[in-house]
Structures are given as structure tokens and as C-alpha cells.
Write a protein that holds these residues in place. Structure first.
Motif, PDB file in Angstrom:
ATOM      1  N   PHE A 242       0.941  -1.195   0.010  1.00 29.69           N
ATOM      2  CA  PHE A 242      -0.039   0.073   0.067  1.00 29.69           C
ATOM      3  C   PHE A 242       0.783   1.053  -0.063  1.00 29.69           C
ATOM      4  CE2 PHE A 242      -3.084  -2.982   1.322  1.00 29.69           C
ATOM      5  CZ  PHE A 242      -4.247  -2.603   0.840  1.00 29.69           C
ATOM      6  N   THR A 243       0.311   2.123  -0.566  1.00 29.71           N
ATOM      7  CA  THR A 243       0.868   3.728  -0.478  1.00 29.71           C
ATOM      8  C   THR A 243      -0.067   4.603  -0.491  1.00 29.71           C
ATOM      9  OG1 THR A 243       2.764   5.081  -1.997  1.00 29.71           O
ATOM     10  CG2 THR A 243       0.921   3.937  -3.131  1.00 29.71           C
ATOM     11  N   PRO A 244       0.173   5.646   0.439  1.00 28.81           N
ATOM     12  CA  PRO A 244      -0.627   6.610   0.528  1.00 28.81           C
ATOM     13  C   PRO A 244      -1.173   7.379  -0.747  1.00 28.81           C
ATOM     14  CG  PRO A 244       1.493   7.447   1.579  1.00 28.81           C
ATOM     15  CD  PRO A 244       1.572   5.665   0.951  1.00 28.81           C
ATOM     16  N   LYS A 245      -2.434   8.098  -0.721  1.00 29.23           N
ATOM     17  CA  LYS A 245      -2.577   8.926  -2.132  1.00 29.23           C
ATOM     18  C   LYS A 245      -1.659   9.872  -1.756  1.00 29.23           C
ATOM     19  CE  LYS A 245      -6.835  10.225  -2.546  1.00 29.23           C
ATOM     20  NZ  LYS A 245      -8.211  10.965  -2.368  1.00 29.23           N
ATOM     21  N   THR A 246      -1.432  10.439  -2.922  1.00 27.26           N
ATOM     22  CA  THR A 246      -0.401  11.729  -3.178  1.00 27.26           C
ATOM     23  C   THR A 246      -0.921  12.896  -2.253  1.00 27.26           C
ATOM     24  OG1 THR A 246       1.109  13.079  -4.643  1.00 27.26           O
ATOM     25  CG2 THR A 246      -1.139  12.305  -5.326  1.00 27.26           C
ATOM     26  N   TRP A 255      -7.837   9.085  -7.139  1.00 29.68           N
ATOM     27  CA  TRP A 255      -7.038   8.190  -6.953  1.00 29.68           C
ATOM     28  C   TRP A 255      -5.527   8.380  -7.381  1.00 29.68           C
ATOM     29  CZ3 TRP A 255      -8.248   5.656  -2.902  1.00 29.68           C
ATOM     30  CH2 TRP A 255      -9.422   5.231  -2.451  1.00 29.68           C
ATOM     31  N   ILE A 257      -1.359   8.698  -6.595  1.00 26.26           N
ATOM     32  CA  ILE A 257      -0.069   8.231  -6.132  1.00 26.26           C
ATOM     33  C   ILE A 257       1.171   8.887  -6.383  1.00 26.26           C
ATOM     34  CG2 ILE A 257      -1.331   5.967  -5.403  1.00 26.26           C
ATOM     35  CD1 ILE A 257       0.722   4.824  -7.738  1.00 26.26           C
ATOM     36  N   GLY A 326       5.358   2.722  -3.221  1.00 27.06           N
ATOM     37  CA  GLY A 326       5.503   2.285  -1.653  1.00 27.06           C
ATOM     38  C   GLY A 326       6.797   1.539  -1.419  1.00 27.06           C
ATOM     39  N   ASN A 389      -8.228   4.381   4.415  1.00 26.38           N
ATOM     40  CA  ASN A 389      -6.929   4.916   4.913  1.00 26.38           C
ATOM     41  C   ASN A 389      -6.203   5.650   3.779  1.00 26.38           C
ATOM     42  OD1 ASN A 389      -6.733   2.855   7.347  1.00 26.38           O
ATOM     43  ND2 ASN A 389      -7.146   1.365   5.895  1.00 26.38           N
ATOM     44  N   SER A 390      -6.997   6.195   2.777  1.00 27.77           N
ATOM     45  CA  SER A 390      -6.561   7.086   1.550  1.00 27.77           C
ATOM     46  C   SER A 390      -5.254   6.494   1.216  1.00 27.77           C
ATOM     47  CB  SER A 390      -6.416   8.509   2.440  1.00 27.77           C
ATOM     48  OG  SER A 390      -7.605   9.177   2.737  1.00 27.77           O
ATOM     49  N   GLN A 391      -5.624   5.281   0.700  1.00 20.23           N
ATOM     50  CA  GLN A 391      -4.292   4.761  -0.018  1.00 20.23           C
ATOM     51  C   GLN A 391      -4.661   3.621  -0.844  1.00 20.23           C
ATOM     52  OE1 GLN A 391      -2.296   2.301   3.455  1.00 20.23           O
ATOM     53  NE2 GLN A 391      -4.151   1.030   3.516  1.00 20.23           N
TER      54      GLN A 391
END
Length: 405
Positions: A242-246, A255, A257, A326, A389-391
Motif C-alpha cells: 500500500f502507498t498513501p494517496k499523493t 486516486w 499516488i 510504496g 485509509n486514503s491509500q
């Protein structure tokens, strides 16, 4: 999740009165989806549709980032590639475009709305402009059926007027819910399907996974799936990263990243850590113009004026692209970079030519949207859109390294 008190109260009241929640602990709610490639006008037209889409998304994203809720048109129906899902709404069944770049769910572009006995007319006007089409109508609350037996109470638009949807019925919106703000006169946030599944106890997480088996087909066969509420263990191998939204506008409003892209064994840099869209509604893989020039030079590819695609003499000289997301490196193989040869003629190309799916976004790095990971990328990886989780998460699948083209 934000929403107006009036609409939220109506939905919660309707849920208590009308719904019969099904508590799903860890298993996802699944919905088959099929891809359809819009071949009209060939790949040049497809590229223009893709670019119009993310250029309009960029403009609207910048507007929202400065708290300007102007309803800037976003093409969705006339793009090159669309996902289609069969969804029950009220007493009818509808073929809806699955779109992570928009969030309103609505019907009525082709088939009329058939209310169930549970139907509630909220009296709220609603409308969205998609550039080359759109709808205006009224917001209703009724049952929405996902798969064979999962029902939830959902607020959705019913079109009184619509344009540009060419036999399709409307949209299943899976974007961030605050994209719905501009669709009503009072700037209400309308809960999405993933929002309502959690509010009604059907799932525990506002999450949807997207999976596809790479295919040479122009579409129509359900070889993909949406998974609501939890990742589907059968659709990926290894772990999901997982990686957070930019936080960089305008990609942050969708959406979006941050990622890095390199080419080949030497890891030639194409894009340093930078922001862009992950979008089910874009067909190709687009990168900033300076990165595209480096990619073209690295592959010795030539731009074909007829199709608008890069072409190479032989796939044997291609090397993999590597995406670092991520902190993890994902391999996009030489075969994944090839446009399906079985579709060359359909899209206006030469039958035996080798075309590439990497294309020029049209602006240099630093624009706020330096890449768009479209369908050709997403069909190689299991992708999870996690609103709680905004990811966004990515994982390899059993087909990530397949030679299918």
C-alpha cells in the motif's frame, strides 16, 4: 466521508426501515466486470479520448484543490476503454460503466428506472457533465444489487436527460466520495456504494479491489472482477503493498499516488518520485513528455503517425519497465508493453507491426500529473482502492508476467 445532514439522514432512515444487512466478516463481495475497447476512429482517436479525460480531470482537480467547486467537464463515456458491470437497481438491471475517476452512481441513459416498492424520491436535483456527454435528473434511494444476492440501500441519480452514452445505462462511481460535491445545488457529498456498504453493515471497510486477466480481446467477456470490502486472496500472489494517496494537486483529488519509473536492466531513470493518476477509465500508460522521449530513445522505437503509437522492429530488444511504488519494485514486462497484435487491424494499424502501449501525456514533468497508470497497467496487477485509509495497494497476480500479446 462528508455529507449533508438531510441526505445522510434520509439514507440512514431508509437503511433502518428498508435494508436487511448481511454481515460479511472477511470475505469480499464480488462483482464480475468486462472490458470494452472503443475502437471507433482507431488508436489516434483512443489517445485523444484518453488525453481529453485526464486533462479535464487535471483541471477539475486544480479547481477543487483551491476550494472551487466548479463542475468542470470530465469525459468518461467516450474514452478508449471502459469497464462494464451488470448491476440491479430497483426492479431493473443495468449495464453500468465502472469508473474510479467519478463518484456519482446513476442510471437512465438507456433503460428507464423501474422503481421497487422501496423507492424513495429525495426531490434533490442532480447532474454531472462529462465533457462529451452527461446527465441531469433527480436523486432517488432504492435497493442496489451487487452480484447475485447482496442488496444495499443506495442513493443514485435517475436521468431525465442524458447524452453520449451510446446504449449504456449510466455509471457505477467508485472515486473518492467528495467528487460528488459539485453534482447537487447545495454541494452535498453523496455516499458512494463503498460508503453505504459499511454504513449498512454489509462490509467492514470502504475498499474495492480490481482484477483482470490480461487479454487480447476487444471486450465483452467478463474476465475481470470487483471485490468490495476486503482484498480477494484468490486474485493475487504474495503481499499487497500500500502507498498513501499523493498530497500533490491535482492528483490528490482523485486516486493519485507517487511513483518512480525506470527502464531496463540499467534502471535508466524515466520519472523520479512524482505524482499521477491510477485510473480504470484510461486505456494506455501515459508518462510526461521528457520521460517519454527517454523511453523512446531507450527502446529505439519510432512514432507511427497512423496510429499515434510507438512501434519497434522486434520485441526481443525490449526490456522491462520498473515501477517503484510504496518502496517496492513492480516489473512491467516487455510483453506487457505491447499492444495486442490481434487488435492491430481493428485499431487502424498494420497486422504484423509491434506497437507499444506507453504514450506521451503531453506535458513535461512537474505538472502535478506526470503519469496515468491506465488499463494496460492495471490488468497486470491486483489493485486495491482503500477509502478508509486514503491509500492504494498493488500486488502481483498469477498473470503479471504472462506472454499474452
Amino acid at each position: 466521508m462528508r455529507t449533508s445532514n438531510g441526505l445522510l439522514s434520509s439514507i440512514l432512515l431508509a437503511s433502518r426501515i428498508l435494508a436487511t444487512p448481511i454481515q460479511i466478516n472477511n470475505s469480499p463481495i464480488t462483482l464480475p466486470i468486462a472490458v470494452h475497447i472503443n475502437a471507433e476512429g482507431g488508436t489516434l482517436a483512443l489517445i485523444n479520448r484518453d488525453r481529453a479525460r485526464f486533462q479535464a480531470m487535471t483541471a477539475r482537480g486544480f479547481a477543487k484543490s483551491v476550494e472551487n467547486n466548479t463542475n468542470i467537464p470530465i469525459p468518461v463515456n467516450d474514452n478508449g476503454q471502459i469497464y462494464l458491470a451488470n448491476v440491479g437497481v430497483g426492479a431493473g438491471n443495468y449495464s453500468l460503466i465502472v469508473d474510479t475517476g467519478s463518484s456519482n452512481t446513476w442510471i437512465g441513459a438507456n433503460k428507464p428506472y423501474i422503481p421497487s416498492p422501496k423507492s424513495i424520491d429525495t426531490g434533490m436535483p442532480v447532474g454531472v457533465s462529462y465533457g462529451s456527454g452527461g446527465f441531469i435528473g433527480e436523486e432517488y434511494i432504492d435497493t442496489l444489487t451487487i452480484g447475485s444476492d447482496v442488496q444495499l440501500i443506495q442513493s443514485f441519480g435517475v436521468a431525465n436527460e442524458s447524452a453520449g452514452f451510446n446504449g449504456l445505462d449510466g455509471i457505477l462511481g467508485l472515486g473518492p466520495d467528495d467528487l460528488t460535491e459539485v453534482s447537487t445545488p447545495s454541494n452535498d457529498v453523496i455516499p458512494t456504494v463503498t460508503d453505504n456498504m459499511v454504513m449498512q453493515g454489509i462490509t467492514k471497510a470502504r475498499l474495492v479491489g480490481v482484477s483482470f486477466v490480461p487479454s487480447e480481446s476487444a471486450g465483452g467477456v467478463p474476465n475481470g472482477q470487483l471485490d468490495f470490502g476486503a482484498p480477494n486472496l484468490s486474485k493475487y500472489v504474495g503481499n499487497i503493498t500500500f502507498t498513501p494517496k499523493t498530497t500533490t494537486a491535482p492528483a490528490s483529488e482523485y486516486w493519485g499516488i507517487n511513483q518512480t519509473i525506470t527502464y531496463g536492466d540499467a534502471r535508466t531513470p524515466l520519472l523520479s518520485p512524482t505524482s499521477g493518476f491510477v485510473d480504470t477509465g484510461t486505456t494506455l500508460l501515459y508518462i510526461a513528455s521528457d520521460a517519454f522521449e527517454t523511453y523512446q530513445a531507450s527502446t529505439n522505437a519510432v512514432l507511427d503517425e497512423t496510429t499515434g503509437l510507438l512501434t519497434v522492429d522486434s520485441v526481443e530488444n525490449l526490456q522491462s519497465l520498473f515501477f517503484t511504488i510504496g518502496g517496492r519494485e513492480f516489473e512491467f514486462t516487455p510483453n506487457a508493453q505491447i499492444w495486442p497484435q490481434s487488435m492491430n487491424s481493428l485499431m487502424g494499424g498494420s497486422t504484423n507491426a509491434t506497437y507499444l502501449v506507453v504514450n506521451n501525456i503531453g506535458t513535461p514533468t512537474g505538472s502535478g500529473v506526470d503519469f496515468v497508470d491506465g488499463f494496460v497497467f492495471l490488468q497486470r496487477f491486483y489493485t486495491v482502492f482503500d477509502s478508509d485509509n486514503s491509500q492504494i495497494g498493488f500486488a502481483n497476480t498469477a498473470n503479471t508476467l504472462d506472454d499474452v500479446n
